[in-house]
Enzyme design. Structure first.
Site, PDB file in Angstrom:
ATOM      1  N   ASP A 192      -5.317  -1.778   7.570  1.00 26.72           N
ATOM      2  CA  ASP A 192      -4.277  -1.326   8.489  1.00 26.72           C
ATOM      3  C   ASP A 192      -3.861   0.096   8.119  1.00 26.72           C
ATOM      4  OD1 ASP A 192      -2.542  -1.617  10.655  1.00 26.72           O
ATOM      5  OD2 ASP A 192      -0.897  -2.343   9.407  1.00 26.72           O
TER       6      ASP A 192
ATOM      7  N   TYR B  13      -1.547   3.724   9.176  1.00 26.24           N
ATOM      8  CA  TYR B  13      -0.124   4.052   9.348  1.00 26.24           C
ATOM      9  C   TYR B  13      -0.114   5.433  10.001  1.00 26.24           C
ATOM     10  CZ  TYR B  13       4.743   4.427   7.421  1.00 26.24           C
ATOM     11  OH  TYR B  13       6.096   4.535   7.215  1.00 26.24           O
TER      12      TYR B  13
ATOM     13  N   HIS C 271       6.202   6.836  14.238  1.00 26.49           N
ATOM     14  CA  HIS C 271       6.539   5.602  13.517  1.00 26.49           C
ATOM     15  C   HIS C 271       6.846   5.905  12.049  1.00 26.49           C
ATOM     16  CE1 HIS C 271       6.492   1.492  12.057  1.00 26.49           C
ATOM     17  NE2 HIS C 271       5.517   1.789  11.220  1.00 26.49           N
TER      18      HIS C 271
ATOM     19  N   ARG D 116      14.482   6.149   3.725  1.00 27.87           N
ATOM     20  CA  ARG D 116      14.538   7.146   2.650  1.00 27.87           C
ATOM     21  C   ARG D 116      15.497   8.265   3.000  1.00 27.87           C
ATOM     22  NH1 ARG D 116       9.064   5.934   2.610  1.00 27.87           N
ATOM     23  NH2 ARG D 116       8.710   7.722   3.937  1.00 27.87           N
TER      24      ARG D 116
ATOM     25  N   ASP E 214       0.454  -6.663  14.564  1.00 32.16           N
ATOM     26  CA  ASP E 214       0.545  -6.835  13.106  1.00 32.16           C
ATOM     27  C   ASP E 214       1.935  -7.399  12.782  1.00 32.16           C
ATOM     28  OD1 ASP E 214       0.192  -6.627  10.370  1.00 32.16           O
ATOM     29  OD2 ASP E 214       0.688  -4.496  10.312  1.00 32.16           O
TER      30      ASP E 214
ATOM     31  N   GLN F  79       9.085  -7.833   3.201  1.00 30.54           N
ATOM     32  CA  GLN F  79       8.451  -6.534   2.942  1.00 30.54           C
ATOM     33  C   GLN F  79       9.329  -5.656   2.049  1.00 30.54           C
ATOM     34  OE1 GLN F  79       7.493  -4.497   6.611  1.00 30.54           O
ATOM     35  NE2 GLN F  79       6.552  -2.751   5.608  1.00 30.54           N
TER      36      GLN F  79
ATOM     37  N   THR G  71       1.500   0.992  13.614  1.00 30.85           N
ATOM     38  CA  THR G  71       2.422   0.900  14.739  1.00 30.85           C
ATOM     39  C   THR G  71       2.375   2.179  15.570  1.00 30.85           C
ATOM     40  OG1 THR G  71       3.822  -0.451  13.362  1.00 30.85           O
ATOM     41  CG2 THR G  71       4.827   0.433  15.354  1.00 30.85           C
TER      42      THR G  71
HETATM   43 MN    MN Z   1       0.918  -2.423  10.661  1.00 30.35          MN
END
Ligand code: MN
Length: 425
Positions: free
Chosen positions: A133, A135, A140, A149, A240, A247, A356
């Site tokens: 996967d 990113y 996103h 953060r 997903d 998480q 995403t």
């Molecule tokens: Mn994902």
């Protein structure tokens, strides 16, 4: 080989609405169980499943030196492993025998090799060996970085230099319609250092697209960005599923683990990269300049409209997100080039997901985490309830399509209904 099957002028003897995801220009691949029959490789036009095993028996693939096992199979892996030239020829041939004014197969048209899609059970189309996967949506990654953060430094220093990814779990990738139970696990209550065990409370979807690899590389072999499209057989919608509270507690320092591995839902039809040719667009400008092995030429993004629907238990469908695959900062050829730059080998059936896919506007965010901004902005449903995250009894549906020159190529649906957590005894 020319992709004759993409010709916008073609019409099939199976009639389709203009709004159908599956005109004759699509010719996707999947695996279905027609009434009373074994699983087999199939295609689709409109609301009809085309039985490719039966078509093979009728001689429709004569002269192509393809063995019966390619279609008499629980997966399309053997088909994909034939390579692009062969699979392109198969797609062209299917298009040919489904043509309205075809004389090539005219005598055999009455043979029974099509079934209403409603009568067929769609199965997992690909035996997925490994799954990664990424990113790769800047919007996103920026949203998540801003929330968790620092808005001033939302993207980590590596983000614009490499397509960040992690190795996911292949065994729990399931086909649309598979029930999903809310996962259980460890979470950390606010202002505490001691975890508790129980059902996930912050269950989320992630709107992604996945690509399936057709073809093998050996250990040590790289796939360059220029070669990558030869290995990308086709795409699916990819949800997903994510447990945000699990998480949050587990992900440092090695990334997602149980928060992601309980399930991922894909659409049952593999839409070939070939069928998506008409929707190529330029990707966003990449600044700073990427390292040479990540450079690419041409249009490598795809204009595919995407939406996410939450179907509440009363049956109402609420569109909560409208996004587009063209927003991706890192494209699939860069992802494959990066994935293999260390010599990591690929096998037919391996799957990579985009990460995403969020756009710039708040209604284009591809997860509840972003849409409800960590639960601070609940979303109203048409039945009067609100959602911060996904509740038991909700069904999440991804849909997607490209449209160009009057031809619409769609993906169908990736649907999953959430059931209560299984007994924890
Ligand atoms: Mn994902």
């Amino acid at each position: 080989m020319k992709i004759e099957a993409n010709n916008p002028q073609l019409k099939s003897w199976l009639k389709t609405d203009l709004s159908s995801d599956f005109p004759i220009q699509n010719i996707p691949f999947g695996v279905a169980m027609p009434p009373g029959k074994s699983p087999r490789v199939v295609s689709r036009i409109g609301d009809w499943v085309i039985d490719l095993l039966e078509a093979y028996e009728l001689g429709f693939f004569e002269g192509m030196s393809i063995s019966k096992s390619v279609f008499d199979n629980n997966y399309i892996n053997e088909l994909m492993a034939l390579g692009k030239n062969k699979t392109r020829a198969v797609r062209n041939r299917i298009s040919l025998f489904m043509l309205e004014d075809d004389t090539f197969m005219a005598s055999k048209k009455s043979a029974r090799f099509t079934y209403p899609v409603a009568d067929c059970e769609m199965l997992m189309p690909v035996k997925v060996g490994d799954y990664t996967d990424f990113y790769s949506s800047e919007e996103h990654a920026t949203n998540v970085g801003t929330m968790f953060r620092d808005p001033e430094n939302a993207l980590l220093p590596n983000w614009k230099h490499l397509p960040v990814g992690y190795h996911g779990r292949a065994s729990s990738i399931v086909v649309s319609g598979t029930p999903i139970h809310r996962p259980t696990g460890q979470t950390i209550p606010p202002d505490s250092n001691t975890p508790v065990f129980g059902p996930c409370r912050l269950l989320d979807f992630e709107l992604e697209m996945g690509f399936v690899v057709g073809g093998e590389t050996r250990l040590g072999q790289r796939i360059s960005a220029a070669e990558a499209e030869e290995y990308i057989f086709g795409l699916v919608l990819f949800n997903d599923w994510s447990a945000r509270d699990i998480q949050k507690w587990e992900y440092v320092p090695l990334g997602p683990f149980l928060a992601k591995s309980f399930a991922s839902t894909i659409s049952p039809w593999i839409i070939t990269l070939d069928a998506l040719e008409p929707f190529r667009v330029a990707g966003p400008e990449q600044d700073p300049k990427v390292l040479p092995y990540l450079e690419y030429e041409g249009k490598k993004n795809y204009d595919i409209h995407l939406e996410v629907i939450i179907r509440t238990p009363n049956g109402d469908e609420n569109v909560v997100c409208r996004s587009n695959f063209k927003y991706m900062y890192w494209n699939m050829t860069q992802q494959l080039a990066h994935h293999t730059v260390n010599g990591c080998n690929f096998k037919t059936g391996d799957m990579c997901a985009s990460g995403t896919i969020s756009g710039k506007s708040p209604d284009s965010y591809g997860s509840m985490l972003e849409l409800s901004w960590k639960g601070t902005k609940p979303i109203k449903m048409s039945d009067g309830t609100e959602r911060k995250f996904i509740q038991d009894g909700d069904t999440v549906i991804l849909r997607g399509y490209g449209e160009n020159e009057g031809v619409r190529i769609g993906f169908g649906e990736a649907e999953g209904k959430i059931y209560p957590a299984l007994d924890m005894e």
